[in-house]
Design an enzyme around this catalytic site. Structure first.
Site, short mmCIF file in Angstrom:
data_model
loop_
_atom_site.label_atom_id
_atom_site.label_comp_id
_atom_site.label_asym_id
_atom_site.label_seq_id
_atom_site.Cartn_x
_atom_site.Cartn_y
_atom_site.Cartn_z
CG ASP A 42 -1.99 -1.00 1.16
OD1 ASP A 42 -2.03 -1.74 0.16
OD2 ASP A 42 -2.80 -1.06 2.11
CB ALA A 43 3.86 2.10 1.98
CB SER B 148 -7.43 13.98 1.29
OG SER B 148 -7.55 12.65 1.64
CD GLU C 187 -7.41 15.57 15.78
OE1 GLU C 187 -8.04 15.27 14.74
OE2 GLU C 187 -7.09 16.74 16.07
CE LYS D 95 -7.59 8.53 7.58
NZ LYS D 95 -8.87 8.19 7.02
CB CYS E 110 -34.34 -27.98 8.54
SG CYS E 110 -33.19 -27.98 9.92
CB CYS F 138 -35.19 -28.71 14.45
SG CYS F 138 -33.56 -28.46 13.70
S1 IVH Z 1 -8.19 15.89 9.28
C1 IVH Z 1 -6.63 18.80 6.59
N1 IVH Z 1 -8.88 14.41 11.32
O1 IVH Z 1 -10.07 10.97 7.05
C2 IVH Z 1 -7.35 17.91 7.46
N2 IVH Z 1 -9.59 13.74 9.15
O2 IVH Z 1 -8.18 10.21 4.91
C3 IVH Z 1 -7.79 16.68 6.79
N3 IVH Z 1 -10.95 11.72 9.12
O3 IVH Z 1 -11.40 12.98 4.55
C4 IVH Z 1 -8.66 15.86 7.60
N4 IVH Z 1 -10.93 11.37 11.28
O4 IVH Z 1 -12.95 12.46 6.47
C5 IVH Z 1 -8.95 14.57 9.99
N5 IVH Z 1 -9.40 13.19 13.20
C6 IVH Z 1 -9.50 13.38 11.88
C7 IVH Z 1 -10.20 12.49 11.05
C8 IVH Z 1 -10.22 12.70 9.68
C9 IVH Z 1 -11.36 10.93 10.12
C10 IVH Z 1 -11.23 11.46 7.69
C11 IVH Z 1 -11.64 12.68 6.92
C12 IVH Z 1 -10.72 12.73 5.74
C13 IVH Z 1 -10.11 11.38 5.71
C14 IVH Z 1 -8.70 11.46 5.16
#
Ligand code: IVH
Length: 697
Positions: free
Chosen positions: A58-59, A107, A139, A141, A437, A460
């Site tokens: 993936d990377a 993104s 944070e 994701k 069955c 059954c």
């Molecule tokens: S920040 C410039 N923070 O992940 C800031 N995104 O892969 C860009 N997402 O489209 C986003 N949790 O929908 C940010 N704590 C978080 C997030 C987050 C989920 C999603 C978001 C973005 C996608 C990017």
């Protein structure tokens, strides 16, 4: 040449053979490079998504992808419609009005390990003044959908989807139905004054427990189950009729300010605090860390907690805390340099569907079960997954022999997301429900309007096994020493034909079983004897009536006081109980009207099972006539202890909040019940308040 058999056109084949030889040197021929990248990336996608035999990591894919993005940005004239960069673009639909975003909805770049994360920081530091030290927020994701919400003088005036990043779908009426999104800020009128204009960004999703409850409700109403939380959330957000959105349990977490007038905050951590003060649900469990090493220390904890969280995440997001530095770092393509996503190993993989088995549950529900070529997903080998029901099989067009995407989420049984149609060879076979069955050979039935096939035979052997297995289990009568294997043996030997037969087992019978010596027999008989005296709610739970868990069972026991009274209850009596709707009321009445169930209950009575509640000796009458609802994790009491405390003092506990509720006792991470209480004006109290009410503090 394994790579290319039956596969891509010869040019790509050649290209791949020379993949390592064509390591690109900066030449004037940018166009050739762009074309090469395009072909490579399209082929890698095909290997990944279509034949599920990826040829690069993936990377590596991401790296090439970002190279292409950067080149296309510098040379937009080279962008072609078949470029892989044109694929991810947009979720716009024709159904909604379009609105421009005040700033691009960016993104995130991805990293997959510590080294890549360190390299990300190094690249950033090189672009900043020498000696700069960066601190960060960490944070989750969240795996949901981006939402962009505008507040004008504190009032929600617009909400839009990400769309193509520049323009989004206007879904304002739908977003207004999401209770965790304030319609006016600050939510607390004594909070800071609202800015003139505030545009925030967040993620809309369904919490795991809400998604599971939604599916239980679907099952109860005989409707199809939803397969995955993210798509269900997405479908709910994009409804034409916002009344439908309103019935779906959506949540939103807000994590960024896109645009504002009248706010000057220059730290991401301060933004999160500000958003919280305004009354938004901000990211749960976000943290501040002074260095990247601190962040790196946290990552394994996040990864191992992943399945215990109530929200789905596919990684964590690391953001440069200093927003001025982040701005200075700029953007590559659509990815800001000042933030990155550390992605966890996918909980999804592709494999082959090699067989379909059939499970029959205790209520006779027939559930198709996928047998898979074993595949490693998120740390475990998966060789089985649920297919939910034959409507889902049909809807997703899953066929025997298909390459399928399998997803593991939390403790739930893995499920099949769908087939990869492009990988079909033509030899795949449609999957039909069996006519009979497989355990009892009874013809299956599908009640009108139901999604599930049912084995209607209460005798059954598989149904009996599942029923008894549940009856004796920990959440039910809790008969120690009687595991599924023992239950199976007892049924196979003909010693029991239903759960009531357990209570008349004799030592002579048990001694004939393999590995059952005198001591073990004695202790099993003692557990069975003790189980005859369980409290009424526990007995009702153990009966395994669809939709009757311990909360409903307790309500039934409190209202009727005995099995006899329950057998005699009319649908209207059941419907009148808090937390029981008309569908469930019908189901309960039908269960008690069933001849087989009545015969089993009668056998239990004959065997000396206690079938009525004991008159309760109350500790006090402090809570007489009051109804409580519990939500969230209380600081010291378990839910059962808190319910016991309330009942010991004359109060009642119910499952859902209504105007009739006297108090809602709220703990940490409360569910929607707290919100409902707030909207109905039902007082919210803490565990301490409750203890004070009964004189315990
Ligand atoms: S920040 C410039 N923070 O992940 C800031 N995104 O892969 C860009 N997402 O489209 C986003 N949790 O929908 C940010 N704590 C978080 C997030 C987050 C989920 C999603 C978001 C973005 C996608 C990017």
């Amino acid at each position: 040449m394994r790579l290319c058999r039956g596969g891509p056109p010869p040019t790509i084949c050649k290209l791949l053979r020379h993949r390592h030889e064509i390591d690109w040197v900066m030449t004037a021929n940018i166009q050739t490079r762009v074309e090469t990248l395009r072909e490579q990336l399209n082929y890698y996608s095909y290997r990944y998504y279509v034949v599920s035999d990826p040829v690069v990591s993936d990377a590596e894919f991401d790296q090439l992808y970002h190279e292409l993005v950067a080149l296309e940005q510098a040379h937009p004239e080279l962008i072609t419609p078949d470029s892989p960069t044109q694929r991810s673009g947009s979720d716009l639909s024709e159904e909604f009005p379009k609105v421009p975003h005040p700033a691009p909805i960016l993104s995130l770049s991805n990293v997959y390990n510590e080294a890549e994360l360190r390299a990300w920081e190094e690249r950033a530091l090189k672009l900043l003044p020498t000696g700069t030290q960066l601190d960060y927020t960490l944070e989750p994701k969240l795996d949901g959908l981006t939402i962009v919400i505008t507040y004008t003088n504190g009032v929600l005036t617009q909400a839009a989807t990400r769309g193509n990043g520049e323009i989004g779908d206007d879904v304002t009426p739908n977003v207004r139905t999401i209770r965790s999104i304030p319609l006016r800020i600050p939510v607390d009128p004594s909070g800071p004054p609202p800015p003139e204009r505030l545009v925030v960004r967040g993620e809309v999703l369904m919490l795991k427990h809400d998604f599971e409850a939604l599916n239980r409700q679907q099952i109860e109403q005989g409707l199809p189950v939803y397969v995955n939380a993210r798509n269900t959330a997405s479908g709910a957000l994009k409804q034409k009729d916002s009344r439908i959105t309103a019935t779906r349990p959506l949540k939103a977490f807000i994590y960024a300010i896109i645009d504002s007038l009248g706010i000057t905050l220059d730290k991401q951590w301060d933004i999160l605090a500000y958003l919280r003060d305004m009354g938004f649900s901000v990211l749960p469990d976000a943290g501040y860390y002074p260095t990247l090493s601190h962040i790196i220390q946290q990552i394994p904890t996040w990864e191992s907690r992943r399945n215990d969280l109530d929200y789905e995440i596919d990684g964590v997001v690391i953001k440069v805390n200093d927003l001025n530095a982040a701005r200075e770092l700029g953007v590559v393509g659509k990815d800001p340099r000042g933030a990155t996503a550390y992605k966890f190993a996918a909980q999804e993989a592709t494999t082959k569907l090699i067989g379909v088995g059939v499970n029959v549950g205790r209520t006779g529900r027939v559930v198709p079960n996928a047998q898979l070529e074993p595949v490693f997903i998120g740390g475990v080998t998966v060789s089985n997954a649920t297919l939910h029901n034959y409507d889902v099989v049909k809807m997703l067009d899953i066929r025997l022999g298909d390459t399928v995407v399998v997803k593991r989420a939390g403790d739930v049984i893995p499920n099949i997301v769908g087939p990869i149609i492009g990988a079909r060879t033509g030899a795949e076979q449609p999957i039909e429900p069996p006519e009979r069955c497989p355990f009892s050979d009874t013809p299956l039935i599908k009640p009108d309007g139901a999604v599930d096939y049912i084995c209607p035979d209460p005798h059954c052997p598989e149904r009996v096994f599942r029923q008894v297995e549940f009856f004796v289990s920990r959440g039910a009568l809790d008969i120690e020493g009687m595991g599924p294997q023992t239950v199976k043996t007892l049924i196979d030997k003909g010693l029991i034909t239903d759960e009531a037969d357990i209570f008349t087992l004799t030592a002579e019978q048990l001694l004939t079983l393999d590995k059952f010596a005198a001591k073990r027999v004695e202790s099993l008989l003692a557990s069975i004897e003790a189980a005859k005296q369980r409290p009424l709610p526990q007995l009702i739970t153990a009966l395994g009536i669809d939709g009757v868990g311990s909360t409903v069972a307790t309500a039934l026991a409190n209202t009727f006081g005995s099995i006899d009274a329950l057998v005699a209850a009319a649908v209207e009596d059941l419907d009148a109980i808090e937390g029981i709707g008309p569908v469930l009321a019908e189901g309960i009445a039908a269960w008690f009207a069933d001849e087989h169930h009545r015969a089993v209950l009668e056998k239990m009575r004959q065997a000396g099972v206690k079938m009525a509640a004991e008159a309760r000796v109350l500790a006090s009458h402090e809570l007489d006539g009051m109804t409580f609802v519990l939500t969230g994790t209380l600081p010291t009491l378990t839910r059962e202890d808190a319910a016991q405390l309330i009942e010991d003092h004359g109060g009642k506990v119910t499952g859902s909040v209504s105007k009739k509720t006297s108090y809602v006792v709220v703990g940490a991470s409360p569910g929607s019940k707290a919100e409902k209480a707030e909207s109905l004006g039902v007082p919210i109290i803490s565990e301490d308040d409750l203890k004070r009410m009964v004189g315990q503090q």
